[in-house]
Design an enzyme around this catalytic site. Structure first.
Site, PDB file in Angstrom:
ATOM      1  CE  LYS A 115     -18.202  -0.302   3.906  1.00 63.24           C
ATOM      2  NZ  LYS A 115     -16.969  -0.384   4.673  1.00 63.24           N
TER       3      LYS A 115
ATOM      4  CB  VAL B 291     -10.321  24.240  11.595  1.00 65.08           C
ATOM      5  CG1 VAL B 291      -9.551  23.246  12.433  1.00 65.08           C
ATOM      6  CG2 VAL B 291     -11.624  23.646  11.097  1.00 65.08           C
TER       7      VAL B 291
ATOM      8  CG  ASP C 136     -14.050   6.504  15.110  1.00 65.01           C
ATOM      9  OD1 ASP C 136     -14.328   5.815  16.094  1.00 65.01           O
ATOM     10  OD2 ASP C 136     -13.762   6.026  13.987  1.00 65.01           O
TER      11      ASP C 136
ATOM     12  CG  HIS D  11      -8.116   1.535   0.212  1.00 59.89           C
ATOM     13  ND1 HIS D  11      -7.260   2.463   0.764  1.00 59.89           N
ATOM     14  CD2 HIS D  11      -9.257   1.600   0.942  1.00 59.89           C
ATOM     15  CE1 HIS D  11      -7.870   3.053   1.788  1.00 59.89           C
ATOM     16  NE2 HIS D  11      -9.080   2.560   1.915  1.00 59.89           N
TER      17      HIS D  11
ATOM     18  CE  LYS E 131     -11.209  -6.326   6.846  1.00 52.75           C
ATOM     19  NZ  LYS E 131     -11.281  -5.218   5.914  1.00 52.75           N
TER      20      LYS E 131
ATOM     21  CE  LYS F 213     -11.042   6.691   2.528  1.00 57.45           C
ATOM     22  NZ  LYS F 213     -11.749   5.411   2.630  1.00 57.45           N
TER      23      LYS F 213
ATOM     24  CG  ASP G 270      -4.520   4.176   0.158  1.00 61.81           C
ATOM     25  OD1 ASP G 270      -4.680   3.164   0.856  1.00 61.81           O
ATOM     26  OD2 ASP G 270      -5.085   4.353  -0.927  1.00 61.81           O
ATOM     27  CG  HIS G 271      -5.863   2.144   6.051  1.00 61.67           C
ATOM     28  ND1 HIS G 271      -6.978   2.610   5.419  1.00 61.67           N
ATOM     29  CD2 HIS G 271      -6.156   0.869   6.411  1.00 61.67           C
ATOM     30  CE1 HIS G 271      -7.908   1.678   5.402  1.00 61.67           C
ATOM     31  NE2 HIS G 271      -7.438   0.601   6.000  1.00 61.67           N
TER      32      HIS G 271
HETATM   33  N1  LIG Z   1     -12.884   6.904  11.631  1.00 58.45           N
HETATM   34  C1  LIG Z   1     -12.344   6.078  10.742  1.00 58.45           C
HETATM   35  O1  LIG Z   1     -12.365   4.855  10.876  1.00 58.45           O
HETATM   36  C2  LIG Z   1     -11.677   6.625   9.533  1.00 58.45           C
HETATM   37  C3  LIG Z   1     -11.585   7.983   9.307  1.00 58.45           C
HETATM   38  N2  LIG Z   1     -10.939   8.444   8.222  1.00 58.45           N
HETATM   39  C4  LIG Z   1     -10.825   9.897   7.980  1.00 58.45           C
HETATM   40  O2  LIG Z   1     -10.271  10.527   9.117  1.00 58.45           O
HETATM   41  C5  LIG Z   1     -10.809  11.821   9.284  1.00 58.45           C
HETATM   42  C6  LIG Z   1     -11.410  11.929  10.674  1.00 58.45           C
HETATM   43  O3  LIG Z   1     -12.445  11.001  10.820  1.00 58.45           O
HETATM   44  P1  LIG Z   1     -13.115  10.695  12.229  1.00 58.45           P
HETATM   45  O4  LIG Z   1     -12.111  10.722  13.314  1.00 58.45           O
HETATM   46  O5  LIG Z   1     -13.911   9.463  12.024  1.00 58.45           O
HETATM   47  O6  LIG Z   1     -14.096  11.942  12.385  1.00 58.45           O
HETATM   48  P2  LIG Z   1     -14.911  12.369  13.686  1.00 58.45           P
HETATM   49  O7  LIG Z   1     -16.165  12.990  13.203  1.00 58.45           O
HETATM   50  O8  LIG Z   1     -14.991  11.267  14.675  1.00 58.45           O
HETATM   51  O9  LIG Z   1     -13.980  13.497  14.322  1.00 58.45           O
HETATM   52  C7  LIG Z   1     -13.912  14.809  13.818  1.00 58.45           C
HETATM   53  C8  LIG Z   1     -13.014  15.639  14.699  1.00 58.45           C
HETATM   54  O10 LIG Z   1     -12.975  16.960  14.180  1.00 58.45           O
HETATM   55  C9  LIG Z   1     -13.317  17.904  15.209  1.00 58.45           C
HETATM   56  N3  LIG Z   1     -13.974  19.058  14.593  1.00 58.45           N
HETATM   57  C10 LIG Z   1     -15.134  19.078  13.892  1.00 58.45           C
HETATM   58  N4  LIG Z   1     -15.393  20.319  13.453  1.00 58.45           N
HETATM   59  C11 LIG Z   1     -14.383  21.109  13.890  1.00 58.45           C
HETATM   60  C12 LIG Z   1     -14.066  22.490  13.751  1.00 58.45           C
HETATM   61  N5  LIG Z   1     -14.853  23.329  13.068  1.00 58.45           N
HETATM   62  N6  LIG Z   1     -12.936  22.954  14.313  1.00 58.45           N
HETATM   63  C13 LIG Z   1     -12.113  22.127  14.998  1.00 58.45           C
HETATM   64  N7  LIG Z   1     -12.363  20.815  15.168  1.00 58.45           N
HETATM   65  C14 LIG Z   1     -13.481  20.313  14.619  1.00 58.45           C
HETATM   66  C15 LIG Z   1     -14.234  17.101  16.137  1.00 58.45           C
HETATM   67  O11 LIG Z   1     -14.300  17.622  17.413  1.00 58.45           O
HETATM   68  P3  LIG Z   1     -15.382  18.756  17.849  1.00 58.45           P
HETATM   69  O12 LIG Z   1     -16.683  18.356  17.238  1.00 58.45           O
HETATM   70  O13 LIG Z   1     -15.351  18.736  19.335  1.00 58.45           O
HETATM   71  O14 LIG Z   1     -14.872  20.028  17.293  1.00 58.45           O
HETATM   72  C16 LIG Z   1     -13.483  15.758  16.145  1.00 58.45           C
HETATM   73  O15 LIG Z   1     -12.359  15.840  16.981  1.00 58.45           O
HETATM   74  C17 LIG Z   1     -11.814  11.994   8.141  1.00 58.45           C
HETATM   75  O16 LIG Z   1     -11.156  12.603   7.073  1.00 58.45           O
HETATM   76  C18 LIG Z   1     -12.169  10.564   7.771  1.00 58.45           C
HETATM   77  O17 LIG Z   1     -12.595  10.475   6.428  1.00 58.45           O
HETATM   78  C19 LIG Z   1     -10.310   7.601   7.333  1.00 58.45           C
HETATM   79  C20 LIG Z   1     -10.378   6.248   7.494  1.00 58.45           C
HETATM   80  C21 LIG Z   1     -11.083   5.638   8.586  1.00 58.45           C
HETATM   81  O1  LIG Z   2     -10.749   3.175   3.998  1.00 63.47           O
HETATM   82  C1  LIG Z   2     -11.575   2.356   4.345  1.00 63.47           C
HETATM   83  O2  LIG Z   2     -11.158   1.124   4.677  1.00 63.47           O
HETATM   84  C2  LIG Z   2     -11.955   0.271   5.483  1.00 63.47           C
HETATM   85  C3  LIG Z   2     -11.379  -1.140   5.328  1.00 63.47           C
HETATM   86  O3  LIG Z   2     -10.066  -1.135   5.793  1.00 63.47           O
HETATM   87  P1  LIG Z   2      -9.408  -2.443   6.378  1.00 63.47           P
HETATM   88  O4  LIG Z   2      -8.040  -2.047   6.744  1.00 63.47           O
HETATM   89  O5  LIG Z   2     -10.254  -2.877   7.541  1.00 63.47           O
HETATM   90  O6  LIG Z   2      -9.472  -3.468   5.295  1.00 63.47           O
HETATM   91  C4  LIG Z   2     -13.403   0.310   5.080  1.00 63.47           C
HETATM   92  O7  LIG Z   2     -14.195  -0.418   5.996  1.00 63.47           O
HETATM   93  C5  LIG Z   2     -13.890   1.751   5.059  1.00 63.47           C
HETATM   94  O8  LIG Z   2     -15.223   1.801   4.569  1.00 63.47           O
HETATM   95  C6  LIG Z   2     -12.997   2.598   4.178  1.00 63.47           C
HETATM   96  O9  LIG Z   2     -13.338   3.974   4.376  1.00 63.47           O
END
Ligand SMILES: NC(=O)C1=CN([C@@H]2O[C@H](COP(=O)(O)OP(=O)(O)OC[C@H]3O[C@@H](n4cnc5c(N)ncnc54)[C@H](OP(=O)(O)O)[C@@H]3O)[C@@H](O)[C@H]2O)C=CC1
Ligand SMILES: O=C1O[C@H](COP(=O)(O)O)[C@@H](O)[C@H](O)[C@H]1O
Length: 493
Positions: free
Chosen positions: A338, A88, A17, A242, A343, A150, A179-180
């Site tokens: 939340k 991985v 995502d 944050h 916002k 994070k 830390d965005h």
């Molecule tokens: N989404 C967000 O808004 C935010 C996310 N984050 C952080 O970013 C990071 C990613 O989050 P997000 O993108 O939401 O996570 P997702 O669950 O959407 O994506 C996880 C990714 O990891 C891959 N993956 C999972 N298991 C394995 C494995 N064993 N080997 C290789 N690849 C693997 C998945 O693909 P597949 O299953 O095909 O292997 C997928 O591409 C996390 O640390 C999250 O805390 C931080 C702030 C906001």
């Molecule tokens: O890191 C996070 O931040 C978002 C809020 O970020 P913002 O840039 O939209 O203010 C928060 O919704 C989320 O829960 C948290 O993991």
């Protein structure tokens, strides 16, 4: 004139995502501005099988809403993207990546520069770092850098374990902990405002400031991230990272120079002087909340993926104290939650009132004509500052009224400002740590937060306790009322 950054970026979690919503967009913007050009390639990985062409299509779909600055730009950009299926947890899979990275390095002339980006569930961070070294994926020629998402641990012990694992492969100056909030324009502006203005910095201490308030308010609930959030809660999700980073910038001393090393030194010193509470102080100075049903919203406990008996907090308010010469006696009130009214992120710096109010009516003891001066830093959605002053009300007689001096960025300024991920990607490619959290900062923040977490894990909360669309539970207002203060931002005000 932009200087091109050369590197092969290996992205773990390339189908996730975050990658699809933020990372490809950020890279495309850097490409449009010339910070990425001919000499970069990105190798995406996840377990999913996919061809390079399919991955390039995924990248193009992710950036389809960004306007092209020239014809065919998005297609040209996507040709720098390649893909290998990889688990991985399987050491033998890393060889596939190693060979492909070496080929891409040659093909794109990236001078051996390697940036590894972990955008995956945090339990994999340590394993990936260990395998990068063990399986020989690091370069001997250019730089090797690690960008890590994070959360960085869920308490001090797990964060330390992770850091120890990362340190077996990367030195501190090779690690970029995201830390965005540090990539946000107005969070970066805290330092410009403080250290670029005598009028501000000379008043920035306990002689003139009464209290500082930091609010990170969210209108949305947990949406699709309930699984993660219900195990985390607002304290870990927003306060440990944050809020601590913002507070450190507000509290720090002036760095010797505006370099990452000097800024870090001061932020660390500030966090060292943050008072770590005893359990009873923590109970008195922290408030937690969880939203109920109301105003057309279901209760947190009824959301998909949330435990119906959940004791997870969706709101935190707290009073923080720094034990140092500059801040002794000045509370920093912070809150986040939340399903709140709106916002927005803002910082309100409340100055002390003049010692004597010569404008008050001496015959009327309750007459208080002067308001506190308040400097507000609007982080989002509007960006800018406002200073509330007292001025004479126009007309006969002599009464005062609060007036605002304000600067708000125009829509075109805001359009020009890079998104946090764009800025942070660029900083990592440049090797600039200013806007990343160092291990010491993270360690102090966890040590502070762990006391509260431990207390809250023992005591069962009285949840739910606030209505969606409010500014949190009544106890949040009481936290300030106890000190004879109010939140500057409040509803119906
Ligand atoms: N989404 C967000 O808004 C935010 C996310 N984050 C952080 O970013 C990071 C990613 O989050 P997000 O993108 O939401 O996570 P997702 O669950 O959407 O994506 C996880 C990714 O990891 C891959 N993956 C999972 N298991 C394995 C494995 N064993 N080997 C290789 N690849 C693997 C998945 O693909 P597949 O299953 O095909 O292997 C997928 O591409 C996390 O640390 C999250 O805390 C931080 C702030 C906001
Ligand atoms: O890191 C996070 O931040 C978002 C809020 O970020 P913002 O840039 O939209 O203010 C928060 O919704 C989320 O829960 C948290 O993991």
């Amino acid at each position: 004139m932009a200087t091109e950054n050369k590197a092969v970026i290996t992205l773990f979690g390339a189908t996730g995502d975050l990658a699809k919503r933020k990372l490809y967009t950020a890279l495309f913007k850097l490409y449009q501005k010339g910070y990425l050009a001919d000499h970069f390639a990105l190798l995406g990985t996840s377990r999913h099988e996919m061809s390079d062409e399919e991955f390039q299509k995924l990248v193009q779909d992710s950036i389809k809403d960004i306007e092209e600055t020239r014809n065919g730009e998005a297609a040209d950009f996507s040709k720098h993207f390649f893909y290998k299926a990889h688990d991985v947890t399987k050491p033998e899979h890393y060889t596939i990546l190693k060979d492909r990275i070496a080929e891409l390095d040659k093909q794109f002339g990236t001078d051996g520069n390697r940036l590894f980006y972990m955008s995956m569930a945090p339990q994999f961070f340590g394993t990936i770092a260990l395998n990068l070294k063990k399986q020989g994926l690091l370069s001997d020629d250019g730089f090797n850098r690690l960008v890590i998402e994070k959360p960085f641990g869920r308490d001090f012990d797990s964060a330390k374990k992770l850091n120890d694992e990362l340190s077996k492969t990367f030195d501190e100056d090779q690690i970029f902990r995201i830390d965005h909030y540090l990539g946000k324009e107005m969070v970066q502006n805290i330092q410009a405002l403080r250290f670029g203005n005598t009028i501000i910095e000379s008043l920035w201490n306990n002689r003139y400031i009464d209290n500082i308030q930091v609010t990170l308010s969210e209108k949305l609930g947990v949406e699709e991230r309930a699984g993660y959030y219900d195990n985390s809660g607002a304290l870990r999700d927003m306060v440990q990272n944050h809020i601590m980073q913002i507070v450190a910038q507000l509290a720090m001393e002036q760095p010797v120079s505006f370099t990452d090393t000097d800024v870090r030194v001061e932020k660390i010193k500030a966090l060292r002087s943050l008072r770590v509470y005893t359990p009873s102080e923590a109970a008195a100075n922290f408030v937690r909340g969880q939203y109920d049903a109301g105003n057309g919203t279901e209760a947190y406990r009824d959301a998909d993926g949330v435990d119906p008996e959940s004791g997870t907090e969706t709101f935190v308010a707290a009073k923080l104290l720094f034990d140092n010469y500059r801040w002794s006696g000045v509370p920093f009130y912070v809150r986040t939650g939340k399903k709140l009214a709106d916002k927005f992120t803002r910082i309100d710096v409340v100055f002390k009132k003049p010692l004597i109010d010569i404008f008050a009516d001496p015959r009327n003891e309750s007459d208080q004509s002067l308001n506190s001066n308040v400097l507000t830093i609007f982080v989002e959605p509007k960006s800018g500052f406002a200073m509330q002053l007292n001025a004479k009300r126009a007309g006969q007689g002599f009464t005062t009224q609060p007036v605002n001096l304000s600067y708000l960025q125009s829509d075109s300024d805001k359009k020009e400002a890079p998104e946090p991920y764009e800025r942070l990607f660029h900083d990592a490619l440049e090797g600039n740590h200013t806007n990343f959290a160092s291990w010491a900062e993270i360690a102090y923040a966890w040590k502070f937060v762990d006391v509260i977490r431990k207390l809250w894990d023992i005591e069962k909360p009285q949840f739910p306790n606030y209505t969606p669309g409010s500014m949190g539970p009544a106890a949040s207002d009481e936290l300030l009322a106890r000190d004879g203060r109010k939140w500057v931002y409040r509803l119906n005000h």
